[in-house]
Design a protein around this motif. Structure first.
Motif, PDB file in Angstrom:
ATOM      1  N   PRO A 164      46.852  46.057  40.565  1.00 44.83           N
ATOM      2  CA  PRO A 164      47.466  44.891  41.213  1.00 44.83           C
ATOM      3  C   PRO A 164      48.135  45.180  42.558  1.00 44.83           C
ATOM      4  O   PRO A 164      48.153  44.315  43.436  1.00 44.83           O
ATOM      5  CB  PRO A 164      48.498  44.430  40.176  1.00 44.83           C
ATOM      6  N   GLU A 165      48.656  46.400  42.729  1.00 47.56           N
ATOM      7  CA  GLU A 165      49.330  46.699  43.995  1.00 47.56           C
ATOM      8  C   GLU A 165      48.378  46.662  45.182  1.00 47.56           C
ATOM      9  O   GLU A 165      48.819  46.561  46.335  1.00 47.56           O
ATOM     10  CB  GLU A 165      50.051  48.048  43.935  1.00 47.56           C
ATOM     11  N   LEU A 166      47.078  46.729  44.936  1.00 46.60           N
ATOM     12  CA  LEU A 166      46.109  46.605  46.025  1.00 46.60           C
ATOM     13  C   LEU A 166      46.226  45.242  46.690  1.00 46.60           C
ATOM     14  O   LEU A 166      46.137  45.132  47.922  1.00 46.60           O
ATOM     15  CB  LEU A 166      44.687  46.820  45.492  1.00 46.60           C
ATOM     16  N   ARG A 167      46.437  44.198  45.899  1.00 46.36           N
ATOM     17  CA  ARG A 167      46.590  42.848  46.467  1.00 46.36           C
ATOM     18  C   ARG A 167      47.817  42.779  47.364  1.00 46.36           C
ATOM     19  O   ARG A 167      47.778  42.173  48.446  1.00 46.36           O
ATOM     20  CB  ARG A 167      46.683  41.805  45.352  1.00 46.36           C
ATOM     21  N   SER A 168      48.902  43.390  46.915  1.00 44.37           N
ATOM     22  CA  SER A 168      50.127  43.398  47.734  1.00 44.37           C
ATOM     23  C   SER A 168      49.906  44.149  49.032  1.00 44.37           C
ATOM     24  O   SER A 168      50.379  43.731  50.106  1.00 44.37           O
ATOM     25  CB  SER A 168      51.275  44.038  46.948  1.00 44.37           C
ATOM     26  N   LEU A 169      49.164  45.261  48.959  1.00 39.14           N
ATOM     27  CA  LEU A 169      48.880  46.051  50.151  1.00 39.14           C
ATOM     28  C   LEU A 169      48.050  45.251  51.147  1.00 39.14           C
ATOM     29  O   LEU A 169      48.346  45.217  52.352  1.00 39.14           O
ATOM     30  CB  LEU A 169      48.140  47.326  49.753  1.00 39.14           C
ATOM     31  N   ILE A 170      47.027  44.591  50.655  1.00 43.94           N
ATOM     32  CA  ILE A 170      46.133  43.829  51.536  1.00 43.94           C
ATOM     33  C   ILE A 170      46.863  42.684  52.226  1.00 43.94           C
ATOM     34  O   ILE A 170      46.528  42.311  53.362  1.00 43.94           O
ATOM     35  CB  ILE A 170      44.929  43.297  50.728  1.00 43.94           C
ATOM     36  N   MET A 171      47.877  42.126  51.568  1.00 42.84           N
ATOM     37  CA  MET A 171      48.581  40.969  52.127  1.00 42.84           C
ATOM     38  C   MET A 171      49.632  41.346  53.157  1.00 42.84           C
ATOM     39  O   MET A 171      50.317  40.458  53.694  1.00 42.84           O
ATOM     40  CB  MET A 171      49.230  40.162  50.997  1.00 42.84           C
ATOM     41  N   ARG A 172      49.757  42.606  53.491  1.00 45.53           N
ATOM     42  CA  ARG A 172      50.727  42.999  54.514  1.00 45.53           C
ATOM     43  C   ARG A 172      50.322  42.439  55.866  1.00 45.53           C
ATOM     44  O   ARG A 172      49.126  42.305  56.165  1.00 45.53           O
ATOM     45  CB  ARG A 172      50.850  44.522  54.569  1.00 45.53           C
ATOM     46  N   PRO A 173      51.306  42.082  56.714  1.00 48.91           N
ATOM     47  CA  PRO A 173      50.996  41.448  57.999  1.00 48.91           C
ATOM     48  C   PRO A 173      50.049  42.266  58.874  1.00 48.91           C
ATOM     49  O   PRO A 173      49.233  41.705  59.613  1.00 48.91           O
ATOM     50  CB  PRO A 173      52.378  41.330  58.663  1.00 48.91           C
ATOM     51  N   GLU A 174      50.125  43.604  58.788  1.00 49.43           N
ATOM     52  CA  GLU A 174      49.279  44.451  59.622  1.00 49.43           C
ATOM     53  C   GLU A 174      47.795  44.320  59.278  1.00 49.43           C
ATOM     54  O   GLU A 174      46.926  44.726  60.068  1.00 49.43           O
ATOM     55  CB  GLU A 174      49.668  45.931  59.482  1.00 49.43           C
ATOM     56  N   LEU A 175      47.507  43.758  58.103  1.00 53.08           N
ATOM     57  CA  LEU A 175      46.119  43.677  57.650  1.00 53.08           C
ATOM     58  C   LEU A 175      45.584  42.247  57.687  1.00 53.08           C
ATOM     59  O   LEU A 175      44.680  41.881  56.930  1.00 53.08           O
ATOM     60  CB  LEU A 175      45.999  44.254  56.235  1.00 53.08           C
ATOM     61  N   LYS A 176      46.110  41.448  58.597  1.00 52.77           N
ATOM     62  CA  LYS A 176      45.673  40.062  58.704  1.00 52.77           C
ATOM     63  C   LYS A 176      44.170  39.966  58.964  1.00 52.77           C
ATOM     64  O   LYS A 176      43.465  39.152  58.370  1.00 52.77           O
ATOM     65  CB  LYS A 176      46.435  39.362  59.831  1.00 52.77           C
ATOM     66  N   GLN A 177      43.660  40.833  59.834  1.00 50.84           N
ATOM     67  CA  GLN A 177      42.230  40.808  60.136  1.00 50.84           C
ATOM     68  C   GLN A 177      41.404  41.255  58.931  1.00 50.84           C
ATOM     69  O   GLN A 177      40.285  40.770  58.726  1.00 50.84           O
ATOM     70  CB  GLN A 177      41.922  41.693  61.345  1.00 50.84           C
ATOM     71  N   PHE A 178      41.940  42.172  58.148  1.00 52.32           N
ATOM     72  CA  PHE A 178      41.246  42.611  56.929  1.00 52.32           C
ATOM     73  C   PHE A 178      41.089  41.431  55.972  1.00 52.32           C
ATOM     74  O   PHE A 178      39.992  41.189  55.441  1.00 52.32           O
ATOM     75  CB  PHE A 178      42.027  43.745  56.267  1.00 52.32           C
ATOM     76  N   VAL A 179      42.181  40.698  55.735  1.00 52.41           N
ATOM     77  CA  VAL A 179      42.158  39.559  54.822  1.00 52.41           C
ATOM     78  C   VAL A 179      41.129  38.530  55.267  1.00 52.41           C
ATOM     79  O   VAL A 179      40.436  37.918  54.431  1.00 52.41           O
ATOM     80  CB  VAL A 179      43.559  38.916  54.725  1.00 52.41           C
ATOM     81  N   GLN A 180      41.001  38.345  56.559  1.00 55.08           N
ATOM     82  CA  GLN A 180      40.052  37.368  57.076  1.00 55.08           C
ATOM     83  C   GLN A 180      38.604  37.750  56.791  1.00 55.08           C
ATOM     84  O   GLN A 180      37.708  36.901  56.856  1.00 55.08           O
ATOM     85  CB  GLN A 180      40.263  37.187  58.585  1.00 55.08           C
ATOM     86  N   ARG A 181      38.356  39.009  56.473  1.00 53.60           N
ATOM     87  CA  ARG A 181      36.997  39.467  56.164  1.00 53.60           C
ATOM     88  C   ARG A 181      36.708  39.456  54.667  1.00 53.60           C
ATOM     89  O   ARG A 181      35.594  39.739  54.254  1.00 53.60           O
ATOM     90  CB  ARG A 181      36.798  40.904  56.695  1.00 53.60           C
ATOM     91  N   VAL A 182      37.725  39.151  53.857  1.00 54.39           N
ATOM     92  CA  VAL A 182      37.532  39.095  52.400  1.00 54.39           C
ATOM     93  C   VAL A 182      36.888  37.758  52.052  1.00 54.39           C
ATOM     94  O   VAL A 182      37.503  36.705  52.184  1.00 54.39           O
ATOM     95  CB  VAL A 182      38.870  39.253  51.647  1.00 54.39           C
ATOM     96  N   GLY A 183      35.642  37.816  51.604  1.00 56.64           N
ATOM     97  CA  GLY A 183      34.928  36.586  51.268  1.00 56.64           C
ATOM     98  C   GLY A 183      34.968  36.241  49.793  1.00 56.64           C
ATOM     99  O   GLY A 183      34.639  35.119  49.404  1.00 56.64           O
ATOM    100  N   SER A 184      35.348  37.199  48.948  1.00 56.85           N
ATOM    101  CA  SER A 184      35.358  36.974  47.506  1.00 56.85           C
ATOM    102  C   SER A 184      36.411  37.874  46.876  1.00 56.85           C
ATOM    103  O   SER A 184      36.480  39.063  47.199  1.00 56.85           O
ATOM    104  CB  SER A 184      33.966  37.278  46.921  1.00 56.85           C
ATOM    105  N   SER A 185      37.238  37.303  45.992  1.00 57.00           N
ATOM    106  CA  SER A 185      38.262  38.121  45.339  1.00 57.00           C
ATOM    107  C   SER A 185      38.594  37.530  43.981  1.00 57.00           C
ATOM    108  O   SER A 185      38.407  36.334  43.728  1.00 57.00           O
ATOM    109  CB  SER A 185      39.533  38.208  46.195  1.00 57.00           C
ATOM    110  N   PHE A 186      39.094  38.408  43.080  1.00 61.68           N
ATOM    111  CA  PHE A 186      39.475  37.951  41.743  1.00 61.68           C
ATOM    112  C   PHE A 186      40.436  38.966  41.131  1.00 61.68           C
ATOM    113  O   PHE A 186      40.300  40.173  41.345  1.00 61.68           O
ATOM    114  CB  PHE A 186      38.252  37.806  40.834  1.00 61.68           C
TER     115      PHE A 186
END
Length: 286
Positions: A173-195
């Motif tokens: 679960p901590e992976l989701r918290s890591l991805i949601m950090r402000p520095e990774l905004k561009q990363f989140v925009q490339r996530v097309g599918s998650s669960f």
């Protein structure tokens, strides 16, 4: 000490042709709870739609690796898979992990630019040969902001409008918290599918236990309803913990020459302190 004989006797006693509750992920025992089916659907959706990044998270022992192994068995021949488990290090080390995962030899003393160029050439060649590359990163919660950003940069490698590599990140679960950090905004925009793979309900735990017993050659009724209720309480619906308790329950029932694991059997397991998962859950409650 030879542990083979007791396991054989255990199986013969209950009529199993193999142990129903091992801790090793095995796609042959995959139980399709609603949550697992949805998680797998999102994995498939991400791959079929060529999503740049797919993310699946879940608690330790929730069944993520088993889903991955099932997915690997069903992918078509034109897909090249690179599987990375527990990758750590800086961006240069990440590229080495990636090249190793796709079967490419490399100079460990090569510069970052040289390693990146080698990977890009491999991806272009694979694309030209009609193959697409999927890079699966298991235990991805161990990555950091810099390496996640470097992974995002890999999805920018393309030929015309086609991306040359897809990423599947699987982690706790901590992976989701890591991805949601402000520095990774561009990363989140490339996530097309998650669960997020949640724990099983009590009803699903009962169905899960019966399913694994039947796959192993049993009747599916080797555990009493009260035992299943207690197992659910102890495991909180996490498959790996269910497996641990059930395996020990069968050992204790075999020792007592009883063909059904009862709630009393499970209590004996607890009282003897052989189920270490109990202490970890107590730690979570503290």
């Amino acid at each position: 000490m030879n542990t083979t004989a007791p396991v054989d006797i255990y199986n013969s006693f209950f009529g199993f042709h193999e142990r129903p509750f091992t801790l090793v992920p095995d796609p042959d025992f995959l139980f399709w709870s609603k949550s697992h089916r949805l998680a797998y659907t999102m994995l498939e959706y991400g791959i079929l739609t060529r999503s740049p990044i797919t993310v699946v998270t879940g608690e330790i022992g929730a069944g993520k690796t088993t889903l991955l192994q099932h997915l690997l068995k069903t992918l078509p021949d034109d897909v090249l898979i690179g599987l990375i488990s527990n990758a750590q290090g800086d961006r240069g080390e990440l590229l080495q992990w990636v090249l190793h995962a796709v079967g490419q030899k490399f100079d460990p003393h090569a510069s970052y630019v040289q390693l990146f160029q080698q990977l890009q050439d491999f991806l272009l060649e694979s694309y030209a040969n009609g193959h697409r590359v999927i890079l699966i990163i298991d235990e991805a919660q161990n990555l950091n902001v810099n390496t996640l950003e470097e992974l995002r940069m890999l999805t920018n490698i393309n030929s015309n409008k086609d991306e040359l590599v897809q990423l599947v990140l699987v982690g706790q679960p901590e992976l989701r918290s890591l991805i949601m950090r402000p520095e990774l905004k561009q990363f989140v925009q490339r996530v097309g599918s998650s669960f997020h793979l949640s724990a099983m309900s009590e009803e699903n735990v009962g169905a899960y236990i019966a399913h694994r017993l039947r796959v192993a050659g049993g009747s599916g009724q080797e555990f009493s309803p009260n035992a299943i209720h207690r197992i659910y309480e102890l495991s909180r619906g996490i498959p790996r913990l269910v497996n641990q308790i059930c395996d020990l329950g069968l050992v204790y029932a075999f020792s007592a020459e009883e063909h059904v694991v009862t709630e009393e059997t499970i209590e004996c397991v607890l009282n003897d302190g052989v189920f270490f998962g109990a202490s970890s859950l107590e730690g979570d409650q503290a």
